[in-house]
Design a protein around this motif. Structure first.
Motif, PDB file in Angstrom:
ATOM      1  N   ASP A  37      33.903  42.358  63.252  1.00 24.95           N
ATOM      2  CA  ASP A  37      35.013  42.161  64.186  1.00 24.95           C
ATOM      3  C   ASP A  37      35.561  43.493  64.687  1.00 24.95           C
ATOM      4  OD1 ASP A  37      35.414  39.505  64.775  1.00 24.95           O
ATOM      5  OD2 ASP A  37      37.468  39.483  64.038  1.00 24.95           O
ATOM      6  N   GLY A  38      35.677  44.450  63.766  1.00 26.13           N
ATOM      7  CA  GLY A  38      36.203  45.768  64.127  1.00 26.13           C
ATOM      8  C   GLY A  38      35.336  46.485  65.143  1.00 26.13           C
ATOM      9  N   LEU A  39      34.025  46.418  64.974  1.00 23.93           N
ATOM     10  CA  LEU A  39      33.122  47.055  65.938  1.00 23.93           C
ATOM     11  C   LEU A  39      33.207  46.373  67.299  1.00 23.93           C
ATOM     12  CD1 LEU A  39      30.015  47.740  63.672  1.00 23.93           C
ATOM     13  CD2 LEU A  39      31.513  49.443  64.735  1.00 23.93           C
ATOM     14  N   TYR A  40      33.345  45.052  67.289  1.00 27.07           N
ATOM     15  CA  TYR A  40      33.508  44.326  68.556  1.00 27.07           C
ATOM     16  C   TYR A  40      34.807  44.751  69.241  1.00 27.07           C
ATOM     17  CZ  TYR A  40      34.569  40.558  71.788  1.00 27.07           C
ATOM     18  OH  TYR A  40      34.924  39.856  72.912  1.00 27.07           O
ATOM     19  N   HIS A  41      35.907  44.778  68.475  1.00 27.54           N
ATOM     20  CA  HIS A  41      37.206  45.171  69.046  1.00 27.54           C
ATOM     21  C   HIS A  41      37.154  46.595  69.580  1.00 27.54           C
ATOM     22  CE1 HIS A  41      39.330  42.046  66.264  1.00 27.54           C
ATOM     23  NE2 HIS A  41      38.723  41.486  67.290  1.00 27.54           N
ATOM     24  N   ALA A  42      36.534  47.502  68.809  1.00 28.46           N
ATOM     25  CA  ALA A  42      36.450  48.906  69.229  1.00 28.46           C
ATOM     26  C   ALA A  42      35.647  49.048  70.518  1.00 28.46           C
ATOM     27  CB  ALA A  42      35.826  49.745  68.119  1.00 28.46           C
ATOM     28  N   SER A  43      34.557  48.286  70.637  1.00 26.60           N
ATOM     29  CA  SER A  43      33.738  48.395  71.851  1.00 26.60           C
ATOM     30  C   SER A  43      34.483  47.858  73.066  1.00 26.60           C
ATOM     31  CB  SER A  43      32.397  47.676  71.666  1.00 26.60           C
ATOM     32  OG  SER A  43      32.607  46.305  71.413  1.00 26.60           O
TER      33      SER A  43
END
Length: 202
Positions: free
Chosen positions: A94-100
């Motif tokens: 989820d964090g990588l998705y949000h960051a992207s």
């Protein structure tokens, strides 16, 4: 003969020092970006880690003013609790998705959960409120409670829990973020605190 993969050019080559320099630059930039992004804070359960990204400020502020603040932090609702590995895998994904999305400046005005997140939140609602969900006394005055109590999403009825109805980015137009709003600092001016303490002593 096995093919060998080499990152660096042969010893004695002029390109070797240039390659070492660029590898060091890439590693240094990576470490700098990790420090600036406060990557290690995401390993904790501290809600302020969520406002490292300013688009989460209205969501954080609405949670801060809800009753859930006293009982549940962000991770209590938004990550799985079935096992340790699944929890951190979900957080990383989820964090990588949000960051992207944030890096590409593609965030919507009002953030909504994706399907996987909805399932996790629903499971956590039931995990914490299983007594209310299975309470027989509601059957008499909540329509279809018996049939739909675990089949529908909790927020189909409880729409303002815990984030309220106003949590879009436009609701914090002039808010400089991220500014944690739950610091335990005295907000009373010094002169007023002195006057109050004098009155109490008299």
């Amino acid at each position: 003969m096995k093919p060998s993969f080499k990152i660096l050019p042969e010893r004695g080559s002029n390109w070797r020092q240039i390659a070492l320099f660029f590898i060091a630059v890439i590693i240094g930039l990576g470490l700098f970006m990790m420090r600036e992004a406060r990557v290690t804070s995401y390993l904790s359960d501290d809600p302020q880690a969520c406002v490292n990204c300013h688009v989460m400020t209205p969501v954080y502020n609405s949670w801060m003013n809800s009753s859930h603040r006293e009982w549940a932090n962000c991770n209590d609702c938004h990550v799985p609790h079935d096992n340790f590995v699944n929890k951190y895998y979900f957080k990383a994904k989820d964090g990588l998705y949000h960051a992207s999305v944030f890096t590409a400046r593609a965030e919507p005005d009002v953030i909504e959960m994706r399907e996987a997140s909805q399932e996790v939140v629903q499971q956590n609602c039931i995990r914490c409120h299983v007594q209310q969900v299975t309470q027989v006394k509601y059957d008499g005055w909540i329509e279809d409670h018996r049939e739909k109590r675990t089949g529908r999403q909790c927020w189909s009825c409880h729409q303002q829990v815990p984030h309220g109805k106003i949590h879009g980015l436009h609701s914090i137009k002039y808010n400089l973020a991220p500014i944690p709003t739950d610091k335990e600092e005295m907000v009373i001016p010094d002169w007023l605190a002195e006057q109050t303490s004098k009155k109490l002593q008299e």
